[in-house]
Design a protein around this motif. Structure first.
Motif, PDB file in Angstrom:
ATOM      1  N   VAL A 102       8.672   6.770 -31.294  1.00  0.00           N
ATOM      2  CA  VAL A 102       8.496   5.551 -31.837  1.00  0.00           C
ATOM      3  C   VAL A 102       9.813   4.968 -31.888  1.00  0.00           C
ATOM      4  CG1 VAL A 102       7.535   4.516 -33.681  1.00  0.00           C
ATOM      5  CG2 VAL A 102       6.642   6.566 -33.018  1.00  0.00           C
ATOM      6  N   GLU A 103       9.858   3.694 -31.522  1.00  0.00           N
ATOM      7  CA  GLU A 103      11.163   2.947 -31.793  1.00  0.00           C
ATOM      8  C   GLU A 103      11.013   1.659 -32.808  1.00  0.00           C
ATOM      9  OE1 GLU A 103      14.607   0.463 -29.085  1.00  0.00           O
ATOM     10  OE2 GLU A 103      12.563   0.547 -28.583  1.00  0.00           O
ATOM     11  N   PHE A 104      11.654   1.480 -33.828  1.00  0.00           N
ATOM     12  CA  PHE A 104      11.725   0.327 -34.380  1.00  0.00           C
ATOM     13  C   PHE A 104      12.867  -0.402 -34.014  1.00  0.00           C
ATOM     14  CE2 PHE A 104       9.269   3.126 -37.039  1.00  0.00           C
ATOM     15  CZ  PHE A 104       8.650   2.478 -37.954  1.00  0.00           C
ATOM     16  N   PHE A 105      12.450  -1.685 -33.700  1.00  0.00           N
ATOM     17  CA  PHE A 105      13.406  -2.519 -32.865  1.00  0.00           C
ATOM     18  C   PHE A 105      13.272  -4.124 -33.322  1.00  0.00           C
ATOM     19  CE2 PHE A 105       9.726  -3.086 -30.380  1.00  0.00           C
ATOM     20  CZ  PHE A 105       9.766  -4.335 -30.059  1.00  0.00           C
ATOM     21  N   ASP A 106      14.475  -4.624 -32.890  1.00  0.00           N
ATOM     22  CA  ASP A 106      14.527  -6.156 -33.077  1.00  0.00           C
ATOM     23  C   ASP A 106      14.989  -6.912 -31.743  1.00  0.00           C
ATOM     24  OD1 ASP A 106      15.856  -8.572 -33.758  1.00  0.00           O
ATOM     25  OD2 ASP A 106      15.444  -8.350 -35.936  1.00  0.00           O
ATOM     26  N   VAL A 131       5.533   6.103 -25.556  1.00  0.00           N
ATOM     27  CA  VAL A 131       6.512   5.526 -26.525  1.00  0.00           C
ATOM     28  C   VAL A 131       5.799   4.285 -27.273  1.00  0.00           C
ATOM     29  CG1 VAL A 131       8.490   3.697 -26.468  1.00  0.00           C
ATOM     30  CG2 VAL A 131       8.364   5.694 -24.767  1.00  0.00           C
ATOM     31  N   VAL A 132       6.135   4.218 -28.341  1.00  0.00           N
ATOM     32  CA  VAL A 132       5.323   3.188 -29.408  1.00  0.00           C
ATOM     33  C   VAL A 132       6.382   2.376 -29.720  1.00  0.00           C
ATOM     34  CG1 VAL A 132       4.232   2.967 -31.613  1.00  0.00           C
ATOM     35  CG2 VAL A 132       3.773   4.901 -30.182  1.00  0.00           C
ATOM     36  N   PHE A 133       6.092   1.066 -29.604  1.00  0.00           N
ATOM     37  CA  PHE A 133       6.992  -0.012 -30.266  1.00  0.00           C
ATOM     38  C   PHE A 133       6.831  -0.871 -31.465  1.00  0.00           C
ATOM     39  CE2 PHE A 133       7.155  -0.260 -25.439  1.00  0.00           C
ATOM     40  CZ  PHE A 133       8.329   0.242 -25.074  1.00  0.00           C
ATOM     41  N   LYS A 134       7.464  -0.508 -32.350  1.00  0.00           N
ATOM     42  CA  LYS A 134       7.142  -0.976 -33.684  1.00  0.00           C
ATOM     43  C   LYS A 134       8.058  -2.215 -33.862  1.00  0.00           C
ATOM     44  CE  LYS A 134       4.135   1.901 -35.733  1.00  0.00           C
ATOM     45  NZ  LYS A 134       2.881   1.488 -36.339  1.00  0.00           N
ATOM     46  N   GLU A 135       7.549  -3.541 -33.856  1.00  0.00           N
ATOM     47  CA  GLU A 135       8.225  -4.639 -33.970  1.00  0.00           C
ATOM     48  C   GLU A 135       8.901  -4.648 -35.673  1.00  0.00           C
ATOM     49  OE1 GLU A 135       8.553  -7.354 -31.738  1.00  0.00           O
ATOM     50  OE2 GLU A 135       7.326  -6.549 -30.361  1.00  0.00           O
ATOM     51  N   PHE A 136      10.169  -4.728 -35.486  1.00  0.00           N
ATOM     52  CA  PHE A 136      10.605  -4.522 -36.942  1.00  0.00           C
ATOM     53  C   PHE A 136      11.797  -5.771 -36.968  1.00  0.00           C
ATOM     54  CE2 PHE A 136      13.554  -1.846 -39.983  1.00  0.00           C
ATOM     55  CZ  PHE A 136      12.439  -1.796 -41.040  1.00  0.00           C
ATOM     56  N   PRO A 137      11.405  -6.989 -37.301  1.00  0.00           N
ATOM     57  CA  PRO A 137      12.294  -8.165 -37.454  1.00  0.00           C
ATOM     58  C   PRO A 137      13.115  -8.325 -38.352  1.00  0.00           C
ATOM     59  CG  PRO A 137      10.007  -8.826 -37.620  1.00  0.00           C
ATOM     60  CD  PRO A 137      10.016  -7.618 -37.341  1.00  0.00           C
ATOM     61  N   VAL A 138      14.514  -7.949 -38.329  1.00  0.00           N
ATOM     62  CA  VAL A 138      15.347  -7.598 -39.620  1.00  0.00           C
ATOM     63  C   VAL A 138      16.562  -8.370 -39.382  1.00  0.00           C
ATOM     64  CG1 VAL A 138      14.573  -5.455 -40.454  1.00  0.00           C
ATOM     65  CG2 VAL A 138      16.538  -5.694 -38.769  1.00  0.00           C
ATOM     66  N   LEU A 139      16.575  -9.364 -38.540  1.00  0.00           N
ATOM     67  CA  LEU A 139      17.817 -10.061 -38.179  1.00  0.00           C
ATOM     68  C   LEU A 139      17.722 -11.650 -38.377  1.00  0.00           C
ATOM     69  CD1 LEU A 139      19.350  -8.126 -35.344  1.00  0.00           C
ATOM     70  CD2 LEU A 139      19.957  -7.932 -37.701  1.00  0.00           C
ATOM     71  N   GLY A 140      16.448 -11.831 -39.204  1.00  0.00           N
ATOM     72  CA  GLY A 140      16.657 -13.506 -39.351  1.00  0.00           C
ATOM     73  C   GLY A 140      15.205 -13.995 -38.761  1.00  0.00           C
ATOM     74  N   HIS A 163       8.008  -8.271 -23.456  1.00  0.00           N
ATOM     75  CA  HIS A 163       9.057  -7.283 -24.164  1.00  0.00           C
ATOM     76  C   HIS A 163      10.228  -6.993 -23.135  1.00  0.00           C
ATOM     77  CE1 HIS A 163      10.368  -3.787 -26.519  1.00  0.00           C
ATOM     78  NE2 HIS A 163      10.555  -3.298 -25.374  1.00  0.00           N
ATOM     79  N   ARG A 164      10.021  -6.716 -21.969  1.00  0.00           N
ATOM     80  CA  ARG A 164      10.906  -6.480 -21.057  1.00  0.00           C
ATOM     81  C   ARG A 164      11.774  -7.658 -20.763  1.00  0.00           C
ATOM     82  NH1 ARG A 164      10.543  -2.174 -16.928  1.00  0.00           N
ATOM     83  NH2 ARG A 164       8.640  -0.701 -17.656  1.00  0.00           N
ATOM     84  N   ALA A 165      11.239  -8.725 -20.452  1.00  0.00           N
ATOM     85  CA  ALA A 165      12.048  -9.807 -20.356  1.00  0.00           C
ATOM     86  C   ALA A 165      13.150 -10.499 -21.710  1.00  0.00           C
ATOM     87  CB  ALA A 165      11.009 -11.189 -20.042  1.00  0.00           C
ATOM     88  N   MET A 166      12.464 -10.122 -22.797  1.00  0.00           N
ATOM     89  CA  MET A 166      13.198 -10.488 -23.954  1.00  0.00           C
ATOM     90  C   MET A 166      14.398  -9.401 -24.042  1.00  0.00           C
ATOM     91  SD  MET A 166      12.354 -13.284 -25.823  1.00  0.00           S
ATOM     92  CE  MET A 166      13.310 -12.488 -27.403  1.00  0.00           C
TER      93      MET A 166
END
Length: 250
Positions: A102-106, A131-140, A163-166
């Motif tokens: 599991v990945e927590f990411f921004d 692989v699990v993608f946890k959207e974790f927007p912490v940067l604004g 996701h890949r493009a971003m």
């Protein structure tokens, strides 16, 4: 660390006084002159032995970190399904894999972008990895927008492409860039702008935020695998080792 004889004598003397006292002595029972004298002794000792204060602060810091780790480990057990098997969370790799990472990411996190190629490589080479993608927007605010758009892209079956493009997009990321990326991977932008307002997307992001807090995750990227929580960008070899450990291999 060895204490000075003066400090030992002072400690023993105070303990002796307290031991003989019929009841606990509170600070309020000292006269102003006594309090001043005690504060002076402590201040002088710490001034001459600053390492004592450093040691105390380090011990307190380690205690707090240990308590946070214990709390996070307990939360991981209690919220295992939400972490590893939430049906609404985007995934890559084998949905029935024997190991789940599991990945927590921004999307605005440079370290998340740094680790993305390693994740793609692992998914390509390990047919039993989920692989699990946890959207974790912490940067604004822009991170919030990107996370909303990503989950809205999932409604069009294009989460992975977006996701890949971003993750491959460098430089400044704002709302215009996010929607430009969305259009570049074939998303219906008009529909996207409506879907980002969905209550289910807002609820999912809120749930991710709560889950991250329970697991003591404050930054990105952070990985969860088995009973292990690992913050920071890992190399492909570091991730391979986590996966091997989760499978019970040396």
């Amino acid at each position: 660390m060895k204490l000075s004889l003066r400090f030992l004598s002072l400690t023993i003397g105070l303990l002796g006084v307290l031991a003989l006292a019929p009841r606990p002595v509170s600070a309020a029972e000292f006269t102003p002159d006594q309090r001043k004298a005690i504060e002076g002794i402590v201040r002088d000792y710490l001034a001459n032995h600053p390492e004592m204060l450093i040691d105390a602060l380090q011990a307190a810091d380690e205690k707090l970190k240990g308590e946070a780790r214990d709390k996070a480990a307990k939360a991981l057990i209690e919220h295992k399904k939400e972490v590893f098997d939430d049906p609404n969370t985007p995934i890559a790799g084998n949905p029935k894999g024997d190991v789940t990472l599991v990945e927590f990411f921004d999307y605005r996190c440079p370290y998340c972008k740094q680790v993305e190629p390693a994740l793609e490589k692992l998914v390509a080479e390990d047919r039993l990895l989920k692989v699990v993608f946890k959207e974790f927007p912490v940067l604004g605010p822009e991170s919030e927008i990107a996370a909303h758009v990503a989950l809205a892209a999932k409604k069009q079956g294009k989460y992975d492409a977006f996701h890949r493009a971003m993750m491959a997009t460098g430089g400044h990321i704002d709302e215009a860039v996010i929607y430009k990326v969305a259009a570049s991977v074939g998303l219906d932008v008009d529909r996207l702008r409506q879907d980002v307002k969905s209550a289910d997307i807002a609820a999912q992001l809120k749930a991710n935020a709560v889950l991250g807090n329970q697991l003591d995750i404050s930054g990105t990227p952070a990985f969860v695998i088995g009973d292990t929580i690992v913050p920071g960008a890992l190399s492909v070899d570091g991730l391979r080792q986590l996966i091997a450990n989760a499978r019970g291999k040396p």
